[in-house]
Design a protein around this motif. Structure first.
Motif, PDB file in Angstrom:
ATOM      1  N   LEU A   1      13.443  -1.400   2.252  1.00  0.00           N
ATOM      2  CA  LEU A   1      12.040  -1.001   2.408  1.00  0.00           C
ATOM      3  C   LEU A   1      11.277  -1.877   3.395  1.00  0.00           C
ATOM      4  O   LEU A   1      10.068  -1.708   3.552  1.00  0.00           O
ATOM      5  N   HIS A   2      11.963  -2.818   4.053  1.00  0.00           N
ATOM      6  CA  HIS A   2      11.327  -3.709   5.034  1.00  0.00           C
ATOM      7  C   HIS A   2      10.197  -4.521   4.386  1.00  0.00           C
ATOM      8  O   HIS A   2       9.102  -4.655   4.938  1.00  0.00           O
ATOM      9  N   LEU A   3      10.485  -5.073   3.211  1.00  0.00           N
ATOM     10  CA  LEU A   3       9.442  -5.768   2.457  1.00  0.00           C
ATOM     11  C   LEU A   3       9.155  -7.154   3.012  1.00  0.00           C
ATOM     12  O   LEU A   3      10.054  -7.879   3.440  1.00  0.00           O
TER      13      LEU A   3
ATOM     14  N   GLU B   1       4.994   2.863  -5.732  1.00  0.00           N
ATOM     15  CA  GLU B   1       5.554   4.107  -5.184  1.00  0.00           C
ATOM     16  C   GLU B   1       6.353   3.815  -3.920  1.00  0.00           C
ATOM     17  O   GLU B   1       5.795   3.438  -2.890  1.00  0.00           O
ATOM     18  N   VAL B   2       7.665   4.003  -4.008  1.00  0.00           N
ATOM     19  CA  VAL B   2       8.528   3.725  -2.866  1.00  0.00           C
ATOM     20  C   VAL B   2       8.151   4.607  -1.679  1.00  0.00           C
ATOM     21  O   VAL B   2       8.136   4.147  -0.532  1.00  0.00           O
ATOM     22  N   ASP B   3       7.842   5.876  -1.937  1.00  0.00           N
ATOM     23  CA  ASP B   3       7.491   6.776  -0.832  1.00  0.00           C
ATOM     24  C   ASP B   3       6.253   6.289  -0.087  1.00  0.00           C
ATOM     25  O   ASP B   3       6.185   6.384   1.150  1.00  0.00           O
ATOM     26  N   ALA B   4       5.281   5.755  -0.809  1.00  0.00           N
ATOM     27  CA  ALA B   4       4.074   5.258  -0.160  1.00  0.00           C
ATOM     28  C   ALA B   4       4.408   4.113   0.790  1.00  0.00           C
ATOM     29  O   ALA B   4       3.837   4.008   1.895  1.00  0.00           O
ATOM     30  N   LEU B   5       5.336   3.251   0.388  1.00  0.00           N
ATOM     31  CA  LEU B   5       5.739   2.152   1.257  1.00  0.00           C
ATOM     32  C   LEU B   5       6.522   2.664   2.460  1.00  0.00           C
ATOM     33  O   LEU B   5       6.360   2.165   3.579  1.00  0.00           O
ATOM     34  N   LYS B   6       7.370   3.644   2.236  1.00  0.00           N
ATOM     35  CA  LYS B   6       8.124   4.218   3.357  1.00  0.00           C
ATOM     36  C   LYS B   6       7.184   4.870   4.364  1.00  0.00           C
ATOM     37  O   LYS B   6       7.345   4.705   5.583  1.00  0.00           O
TER      38      LYS B   6
ATOM     39  N   GLY C   1       4.636  -4.898   0.109  1.00  0.00           N
ATOM     40  CA  GLY C   1       5.110  -5.476  -1.141  1.00  0.00           C
ATOM     41  C   GLY C   1       5.451  -4.384  -2.136  1.00  0.00           C
ATOM     42  O   GLY C   1       4.702  -3.415  -2.277  1.00  0.00           O
ATOM     43  N   LEU C   2       6.590  -4.530  -2.806  1.00  0.00           N
ATOM     44  CA  LEU C   2       7.005  -3.567  -3.815  1.00  0.00           C
ATOM     45  C   LEU C   2       6.645  -4.099  -5.192  1.00  0.00           C
ATOM     46  O   LEU C   2       7.101  -5.168  -5.604  1.00  0.00           O
TER      47      LEU C   2
ATOM     48  N   LEU D   1      -3.808  -4.535  -0.839  1.00  0.00           N
ATOM     49  CA  LEU D   1      -4.226  -3.173  -1.174  1.00  0.00           C
ATOM     50  C   LEU D   1      -3.085  -2.416  -1.848  1.00  0.00           C
ATOM     51  O   LEU D   1      -2.039  -2.181  -1.243  1.00  0.00           O
ATOM     52  N   GLU D   2      -3.319  -2.031  -3.091  1.00  0.00           N
ATOM     53  CA  GLU D   2      -2.329  -1.231  -3.799  1.00  0.00           C
ATOM     54  C   GLU D   2      -2.613   0.250  -3.615  1.00  0.00           C
ATOM     55  O   GLU D   2      -3.689   0.747  -3.991  1.00  0.00           O
ATOM     56  N   ILE D   3      -1.656   0.955  -3.038  1.00  0.00           N
ATOM     57  CA  ILE D   3      -1.733   2.412  -2.974  1.00  0.00           C
ATOM     58  C   ILE D   3      -1.349   2.922  -4.359  1.00  0.00           C
ATOM     59  O   ILE D   3      -0.198   2.830  -4.781  1.00  0.00           O
ATOM     60  N   LYS D   4      -2.354   3.453  -5.088  1.00  0.00           N
ATOM     61  CA  LYS D   4      -2.199   3.750  -6.508  1.00  0.00           C
ATOM     62  C   LYS D   4      -1.724   5.186  -6.717  1.00  0.00           C
ATOM     63  O   LYS D   4      -2.387   6.136  -6.293  1.00  0.00           O
ATOM     64  N   GLY D   5      -0.579   5.328  -7.355  1.00  0.00           N
ATOM     65  CA  GLY D   5      -0.079   6.660  -7.668  1.00  0.00           C
ATOM     66  C   GLY D   5       0.527   7.362  -6.467  1.00  0.00           C
ATOM     67  O   GLY D   5       0.591   6.843  -5.356  1.00  0.00           O
ATOM     68  N   LYS D   6       0.976   8.588  -6.712  1.00  0.00           N
ATOM     69  CA  LYS D   6       1.624   9.386  -5.676  1.00  0.00           C
ATOM     70  C   LYS D   6       0.646   9.714  -4.557  1.00  0.00           C
ATOM     71  O   LYS D   6      -0.489  10.127  -4.802  1.00  0.00           O
TER      72      LYS D   6
END
Length: 620
Positions: free
Chosen positions: A403-405, A369-374, A386-387, A336-341
């Motif tokens: 980022l604990h990837l 988006e790094v923030d979404a992963l955080k 996944g980044l 699942l890709e969190i798309k955009g901010k």
């Protein structure tokens, strides 16, 4: 391939159609460290090991093996042992001693209550292993019904009386069936308990087990083991064959054998997560406007299929909840890709939907988006991350740790330009998933640099490419010297023939003690010196070379000396004299007499060997 990692299974095959797994219950990894041996048993004690529970059926330890007997096809007899593990490898040597039919089976229990009660999951092998369902992953439900999620055939039949080394590598709801060292099948449909242990099963026959080994594995099951094919990730579903990001695209990708479905998630105006790639609905629906400016009701009224083809008129934009429900009930996993901010609250909503749909064990989150992963890690550290990158970071390992990837997911072309980043990522336990690669030539290049997974618009074609890859892997030559057997002790009276069993070989070269020989050559042990001798065979085929050695020992014995005398070519009186001395054990006298008769009544070459062996026996 150059990788020597011994880590566990790549993400596994989704169930193609049909009812599959329902809820996946999360389970905590056991306390063992990766690589720790949890169970190691060779049954040398002569009795059932402590802590092993013969739940039902007849189980006994005899001759260093565990024997289980099931008198009928309806009796799924089992013995349980071990403890609950989330990431582990379960190995065993199995042998069908007798079966009532080739359809009867034995199994490694993957997740079985210690008391043997249902539900339980097994990895099954039939004695008729080459049948289409010779290998299976299956569940026995609480209603005593079977749910068979995956089937495959083995390269040869186990039959009866033959040892087969098998293994299953398990990572949560994923598992890989390994038959004699080769991956045969995958599943992503296990339903894990929080306390199930390991087990052995027998059905409709007698099966013996030996050398049981259960080992804790590192938790990242997305690293591709050596010899295994890519994990296949269907980009926006089967986007080359159906309207992207729809349930029909998901269904086609699932039926085509994709391991994972990749989709994008964004919120509607009223905060409902929908599956859509663009920030507007213009390209893939009959509507217009930004998704964040449209309510859920407005989005659900749109036609998301007619733009792709008339047969898809009426397809709708699915909500994340609808997509997850479809995967849960019909099989499959979601990248699942969190798309955009996204705000933290928006990410929290996504995670809550995943929890509500009981899919936390079958969703992998990625984003640019790094923030979404955080936010995801903060709210749900159990979800793999996944980044996504269009170009590679200067230090991919450093950002992976930050980022604990679980995976680093770059553009495939950027990865091909810097393949040297893969080895350190693997060493750090981070998988590499390349996007979006749609040609066989690119897949081949990515395989050579040890990429773990491919995100592609042509998932079914990559599944086929994987099948061809496995066939190529199985085309590597093999060789075994079957005679004389390694470690054999032979006397002069024996006349073994060099026998070599080879597969996928164009040429076979055989040497005896470094001198040229040949398969099929009968060894004349009368002319070999006592002691150790080595046969070496090397085969060459289209996929490389393979070698084997067998070391045997020529021994000195009375029977062998008798054979030397009888075949020496000596005249009749000499034969009588030597035979009498041999019969009375007069070895020293025999040696001296033969020395004096060498080249006279006894041929010189034969006399030398007879005398040498006689002196060896005289020394006793």
């Amino acid at each position: 391939m150059t990788r020597t990692r011994v880590v566990a299974v790549a993400a596994a095959l989704a169930v193609a159609g049909g009812a599959a797994a329902t809820a996946i219950t999360g389970s905590s990894p056991a306390a063992a460290e990766p690589g720790a041996v949890v169970v190691s048993e060779n049954f040398s004690s002569g009795s059932l090991p402590a802590g092993w529970n013969a739940v039902d059926g007849a189980w006994k330890v005899e001759n260093g093996r565990l024997y289980g007997t099931s008198a009928s096809a309806s009796a799924n007899n089992k013995v349980t042992f071990g403890r609950h593990l989330n990431d582990f490898r379960f190995e065993a040597t199995m042998r069908f001693e007798s079966v009532s039919a080739a359809t009867r089976w034995a199994s490694l229990g993957i997740d079985v209550p210690a008391d043997g009660a249902t539900p339980w999951w097994i990895a099954t092998m039939r004695s008729g292993t080459t049948a289409a369902n010779g290998l299976e992953f299956a569940q026995r439900t609480t209603a005593d019904a079977w749910v068979v999620t995956n089937t495959a055939s083995a390269p040869y039949a186990a039959g009866t009386g033959r040892d087969v080394r098998v293994a299953v590598e398990v990572h949560g709801n994923q598992a890989r069936w390994i038959f004699d060292g080769r991956e045969a099948m995958r599943t992503s449909s296990l339903q894990r308990s929080t306390d199930g242990v390991q087990a052995l099963f027998v059905n409709g026959g007698t099966v013996s087990y030996d050398d049981i080994l259960v080992t804790e594995l590192p938790p990242n099951g997305y690293l591709r083991p050596e010899g295994s094919p890519f994990t296949v990730i269907a980009h926006r579903g089967a986007s080359a064959a159906a309207p992207e990001n729809t349930l029909v695209a998901q269904e086609i990708a699932r039926k085509g054998g994709a391991d994972w479905i990749e989709n994008d998630v964004q919120p509607s105006k009223d905060g409902i997560p929908f599956i859509l790639h663009d920030d507007t609905v213009d390209r893939t629906t009959d509507g217009t406007g930004k998704i964040r400016n449209l309510t859920a009701a407005q989005i659900k009224a749109l036609d998301a299929g007619s733009w792709f083809g008339p047969q898809y008129v009426g397809e709708r934009v699915p909500t994340l909840a609808e997509q997850l429900a479809d995967l849960r009930t019909r099989g499959g996993n979601l990248l699942l890709e969190i798309k955009g901010k996204h705000t933290k609250d928006e990410v929290a909503t996504i995670i809550q939907v995943i929890r509500d749909e009981q899919m936390m064990g079958r969703v992998f989150v990625q984003s640019f988006e790094v923030d979404a992963l955080k936010y995801t890690y903060e709210l749900a550290p159990e979800l793999p991350l996944g980044l996504l990158r269009s170009s590679l970071d200067a230090d991919p390992v450093a950002i992976s740790k930050e980022l604990h990837l679980t995976a680093y997911n770059p553009d495939g072309n950027a990865l091909l330009a810097r393949p040297e980043v893969i080895a350190p990522l693997h060493a750090a336990g981070v998988a590499v998933m390349a996007w979006t690669m749609d040609s066989a030539s690119l897949w081949q290049r990515l395989e050579r640099i040890d990429t773990d997974a491919i995100i592609t618009n042509r998932a079914s074609e990559l599944v086929g490419w994987n099948s061809a890859f496995m066939q190529r892997a199985s085309a590597e030559p093999t060789v075994e010297i079957t005679s004389p057997a390694d470690g054999a002790r032979l006397d002069r009276a024996q006349s073994p023939v060099i026998a070599v069993a080879a597969t996928n070989a164009d040429s076979v070269t055989v040497t005896l003690d470094g001198e040229k020989s040949a398969a099929g050559h009968q060894l004349d042990l009368a002319k070999l010196t006592p002691g150790r001798h080595t046969i070496r065979a090397e085969v060459t085929g289209p996929e490389g070379t393979a070698t084997a050695t067998s070391t045997f020992t020529v021994t000195v014995s009375q029977a062998g000396l008798g054979y030397l005398i009888l075949t020496s070519g000596a005249d009749e009186s000499a034969l009588n004299t030597m035979s009498v001395k041999l019969a009375h054990g007069q070895y020293a006298q025999l040696a001296g007499w033969v020395d004096r008769q060498a080249g006279k009544t006894v041929p010189a070459e034969a006399a030398a060997v007879i005398a040498a062996d006689a002196r060896t026996l005289a020394l006793g």
